[in-house]
Motif scaffolding. Structure first.
Motif, PDB file in Angstrom:
ATOM      1  N   ALA A   1      90.272 -13.804   7.180  1.00  0.00           N
ATOM      2  CA  ALA A   1      89.530 -14.146   5.970  1.00  0.00           C
ATOM      3  C   ALA A   1      89.655 -15.634   5.653  1.00  0.00           C
ATOM      4  CB  ALA A   1      90.037 -13.309   4.797  1.00  0.00           C
ATOM      5  N   ARG A   2      90.856 -16.173   5.823  1.00  0.00           N
ATOM      6  CA  ARG A   2      91.056 -17.599   5.552  1.00  0.00           C
ATOM      7  C   ARG A   2      90.310 -18.463   6.569  1.00  0.00           C
ATOM      8  NH1 ARG A   2      96.433 -15.880   4.782  1.00  0.00           N
ATOM      9  NH2 ARG A   2      96.974 -16.610   6.890  1.00  0.00           N
ATOM     10  N   ARG A   3      90.244 -17.989   7.801  1.00  0.00           N
ATOM     11  CA  ARG A   3      89.658 -18.793   8.871  1.00  0.00           C
ATOM     12  C   ARG A   3      88.140 -18.763   8.868  1.00  0.00           C
ATOM     13  NH1 ARG A   3      92.048 -16.634  13.759  1.00  0.00           N
ATOM     14  NH2 ARG A   3      90.097 -15.720  14.452  1.00  0.00           N
ATOM     15  N   THR A   4      87.553 -17.645   8.435  1.00  0.00           N
ATOM     16  CA  THR A   4      86.108 -17.480   8.567  1.00  0.00           C
ATOM     17  C   THR A   4      85.370 -17.394   7.254  1.00  0.00           C
ATOM     18  OG1 THR A   4      86.322 -15.062   8.667  1.00  0.00           O
ATOM     19  CG2 THR A   4      86.399 -16.263  10.748  1.00  0.00           C
ATOM     20  N   GLY A   5      86.082 -17.239   6.128  1.00  0.00           N
ATOM     21  CA  GLY A   5      85.405 -17.063   4.850  1.00  0.00           C
ATOM     22  C   GLY A   5      84.838 -18.351   4.298  1.00  0.00           C
ATOM     23  N   PRO A   6      83.958 -18.236   3.274  1.00  0.00           N
ATOM     24  CA  PRO A   6      83.412 -19.418   2.623  1.00  0.00           C
ATOM     25  C   PRO A   6      84.528 -20.268   2.032  1.00  0.00           C
ATOM     26  CG  PRO A   6      82.266 -17.410   1.915  1.00  0.00           C
ATOM     27  CD  PRO A   6      83.482 -16.986   2.683  1.00  0.00           C
TER      28      PRO A   6
ATOM     29  N   TYR B   1      79.008  -7.162   4.274  1.00  0.00           N
ATOM     30  CA  TYR B   1      80.442  -6.998   4.530  1.00  0.00           C
ATOM     31  C   TYR B   1      81.043  -8.326   4.954  1.00  0.00           C
ATOM     32  CZ  TYR B   1      79.822  -1.950   4.298  1.00  0.00           C
ATOM     33  OH  TYR B   1      79.545  -0.677   3.857  1.00  0.00           O
ATOM     34  N   ASP B   2      82.333  -8.474   4.691  1.00  0.00           N
ATOM     35  CA  ASP B   2      83.035  -9.705   5.029  1.00  0.00           C
ATOM     36  C   ASP B   2      83.876  -9.572   6.295  1.00  0.00           C
ATOM     37  OD1 ASP B   2      82.253 -11.124   2.558  1.00  0.00           O
ATOM     38  OD2 ASP B   2      83.465  -9.572   1.597  1.00  0.00           O
ATOM     39  N   LEU B   3      84.156  -8.336   6.717  1.00  0.00           N
ATOM     40  CA  LEU B   3      84.992  -8.109   7.903  1.00  0.00           C
ATOM     41  C   LEU B   3      84.764  -6.688   8.401  1.00  0.00           C
ATOM     42  CD1 LEU B   3      88.539  -9.341   8.569  1.00  0.00           C
ATOM     43  CD2 LEU B   3      88.179  -6.877   8.703  1.00  0.00           C
ATOM     44  N   LEU B   4      84.865  -6.494   9.717  1.00  0.00           N
ATOM     45  CA  LEU B   4      84.677  -5.179  10.333  1.00  0.00           C
ATOM     46  C   LEU B   4      85.938  -4.772  11.083  1.00  0.00           C
ATOM     47  CD1 LEU B   4      81.136  -5.723  11.943  1.00  0.00           C
ATOM     48  CD2 LEU B   4      81.680  -5.045   9.585  1.00  0.00           C
ATOM     49  N   ILE B   5      86.299  -3.480  10.966  1.00  0.00           N
ATOM     50  CA  ILE B   5      87.407  -2.906  11.739  1.00  0.00           C
ATOM     51  C   ILE B   5      86.833  -1.792  12.612  1.00  0.00           C
ATOM     52  CG2 ILE B   5      89.632  -1.726  11.653  1.00  0.00           C
ATOM     53  CD1 ILE B   5      90.098  -2.937   8.914  1.00  0.00           C
ATOM     54  N   LEU B   6      87.031  -1.891  13.919  1.00  0.00           N
ATOM     55  CA  LEU B   6      86.432  -0.948  14.861  1.00  0.00           C
ATOM     56  C   LEU B   6      87.476  -0.158  15.624  1.00  0.00           C
ATOM     57  CD1 LEU B   6      83.714  -3.224  16.553  1.00  0.00           C
ATOM     58  CD2 LEU B   6      83.479  -1.840  14.495  1.00  0.00           C
ATOM     59  N   ASP B   7      87.229   1.149  15.736  1.00  0.00           N
ATOM     60  CA  ASP B   7      87.961   1.970  16.693  1.00  0.00           C
ATOM     61  C   ASP B   7      87.190   1.927  18.005  1.00  0.00           C
ATOM     62  OD1 ASP B   7      89.719   3.684  17.861  1.00  0.00           O
ATOM     63  OD2 ASP B   7      89.093   5.462  16.759  1.00  0.00           O
ATOM     64  N   TRP B   8      87.864   2.180  19.111  1.00  0.00           N
ATOM     65  CA  TRP B   8      87.191   2.126  20.408  1.00  0.00           C
ATOM     66  C   TRP B   8      86.513   3.447  20.721  1.00  0.00           C
ATOM     67  CZ3 TRP B   8      88.373  -1.981  24.236  1.00  0.00           C
ATOM     68  CH2 TRP B   8      87.614  -1.834  25.415  1.00  0.00           C
ATOM     69  N   GLN B   9      87.261   4.547  20.561  1.00  0.00           N
ATOM     70  CA  GLN B   9      86.751   5.859  20.944  1.00  0.00           C
ATOM     71  C   GLN B   9      86.132   6.546  19.736  1.00  0.00           C
ATOM     72  OE1 GLN B   9      90.784   6.546  22.599  1.00  0.00           O
ATOM     73  NE2 GLN B   9      89.719   7.495  24.341  1.00  0.00           N
TER      74      GLN B   9
ATOM     75  N   LEU C   1      97.439  -6.081   7.424  1.00  0.00           N
ATOM     76  CA  LEU C   1      97.029  -6.899   6.283  1.00  0.00           C
ATOM     77  C   LEU C   1      97.142  -8.383   6.596  1.00  0.00           C
ATOM     78  CD1 LEU C   1      98.662  -4.833   3.404  1.00  0.00           C
ATOM     79  CD2 LEU C   1      96.209  -5.091   3.860  1.00  0.00           C
ATOM     80  N   ALA C   2      98.192  -8.762   7.316  1.00  0.00           N
ATOM     81  CA  ALA C   2      98.369 -10.166   7.672  1.00  0.00           C
ATOM     82  C   ALA C   2      97.238 -10.647   8.577  1.00  0.00           C
ATOM     83  CB  ALA C   2      99.722 -10.369   8.349  1.00  0.00           C
ATOM     84  N   ARG C   3      96.851  -9.815   9.542  1.00  0.00           N
ATOM     85  CA  ARG C   3      95.769 -10.196  10.452  1.00  0.00           C
ATOM     86  C   ARG C   3      94.445 -10.330   9.683  1.00  0.00           C
ATOM     87  NH1 ARG C   3      96.737  -9.044  15.960  1.00  0.00           N
ATOM     88  NH2 ARG C   3      98.979  -9.130  16.335  1.00  0.00           N
ATOM     89  N   ILE C   4      94.188  -9.397   8.769  1.00  0.00           N
ATOM     90  CA  ILE C   4      92.962  -9.449   7.966  1.00  0.00           C
ATOM     91  C   ILE C   4      92.947 -10.700   7.098  1.00  0.00           C
ATOM     92  CG2 ILE C   4      91.736  -8.350   6.042  1.00  0.00           C
ATOM     93  CD1 ILE C   4      92.525  -5.648   7.243  1.00  0.00           C
ATOM     94  N   ASN C   5      94.078 -10.989   6.463  1.00  0.00           N
ATOM     95  CA  ASN C   5      94.152 -12.180   5.611  1.00  0.00           C
ATOM     96  C   ASN C   5      93.939 -13.455   6.413  1.00  0.00           C
ATOM     97  OD1 ASN C   5      94.640 -10.713   3.272  1.00  0.00           O
ATOM     98  ND2 ASN C   5      96.862 -10.772   3.526  1.00  0.00           N
ATOM     99  N   ALA C   6      94.490 -13.506   7.616  1.00  0.00           N
ATOM    100  CA  ALA C   6      94.333 -14.688   8.458  1.00  0.00           C
ATOM    101  C   ALA C   6      92.876 -14.899   8.844  1.00  0.00           C
ATOM    102  CB  ALA C   6      95.199 -14.561   9.707  1.00  0.00           C
TER     103      ALA C   6
END
Length: 236
Positions: A117-122, A45-53, A110-115
């Motif tokens: 991806a740009r910062r941490t991706g290959p 996976y390239d990114l994870l989205i987590l719920d708390w509860q 989507l903006a947060r995910i894109n940011a």
């Protein structure tokens, strides 16, 4: 981009999956921490989205397991109803990269995910990637060691590029077959083993050149950078 989502509310999970699919993101949703962790540790996976509860614990506990078990830093976003300053600080201190309160506005998510991806991706947008003595030209599809061109097949090039872009990351045979060969069904995994053995020789992956392919018993492979003086693995 492939995203793993931890969300136990089916309607909410489907809403996020649909939103991401509209942007051509692949998203797998998991309702429990146990199912999520098992998949993340064995898939790519390239990114994870987590719920708390969640039913079997908390997203914070899941995050701590992921950070302890994965040898590379996958970006993580919390998406939860908990929005106190204390919760946000706790999540960020545990290793989250971003934090959004539910209900998230689609454009902002989507903006947060894109940011991230740009910062941490290959650095795939670069034409020439440099990894120690190895130079990889992604446009010409060539690889050089100390400026000397190496003779590789197209599949050798694809596999080498994927390994270097995921340096330090455990890659199972299933992940390699899917991401390099485009195969999602089980086949003889000797295909991967044979290519790895050949790459070790053709690329000169040894301590002198600063890299090695480590075989992880019954799991897969990991490309590791080595300290030139001590031959110890360099930790990110």
């Amino acid at each position: 981009m492939r995203i793993a989502l931890l969300e136990d509310e089916q309607e909410q999970a489907q809403h996020i999956k649909t939103l991401l699919a509209e942007r051509n993101y692949e998203c797998d949703a998991y309702p429990t921490g146990q199912a999520f962790i098992s998949s993340v540790l064995h898939r790519s996976y390239d990114l994870l989205i987590l719920d708390w509860q969640i039913p079997d614990g908390t997203g914070l506990e899941v995050l701590k397991v992921v950070r302890a078990q994965l040898s590379w830093r996958i970006p993580v976003v919390f998406l939860t109803q908990r929005d106190s300053e204390q919760d946000i600080v706790q999540a960020l201190d545990a290793g989250a990269d971003d934090y959004l309160s539910k209900p998230a506005r689609p454009a902002e998510l989507l903006a947060r995910i894109n940011a991230l991806a740009r910062r941490t991706g290959p650095e795939a947008e670069k034409e020439v990637l440099q990894f120690g003595p190895f130079s990889i030209n992604t446009q010409l599809r060539t690889i050089a060691l100390n400026d000397e061109p190496l003779t590789l097949t197209d599949k050798d090039f694809d596999l080498t590029l994927f390994l270097f872009q995921n340096q330090g990351r455990l890659l199972t045979r299933e992940v390699l077959l899917e991401r390099v060969w485009g195969l999602t069904r089980d086949i003889n995994t000797r295909t991967v083993d044979t290519h790895m053995s050949r790459l070790r020789r053709r690329l000169g992956l040894n301590p002198d050149n600063g890299y090695r392919i480590k075989t992880i018993y019954q799991r897969g492979y990991r490309l590791e950078a080595l300290n030139a003086m001590t031959n110890e693995v360099i930790q990110d």
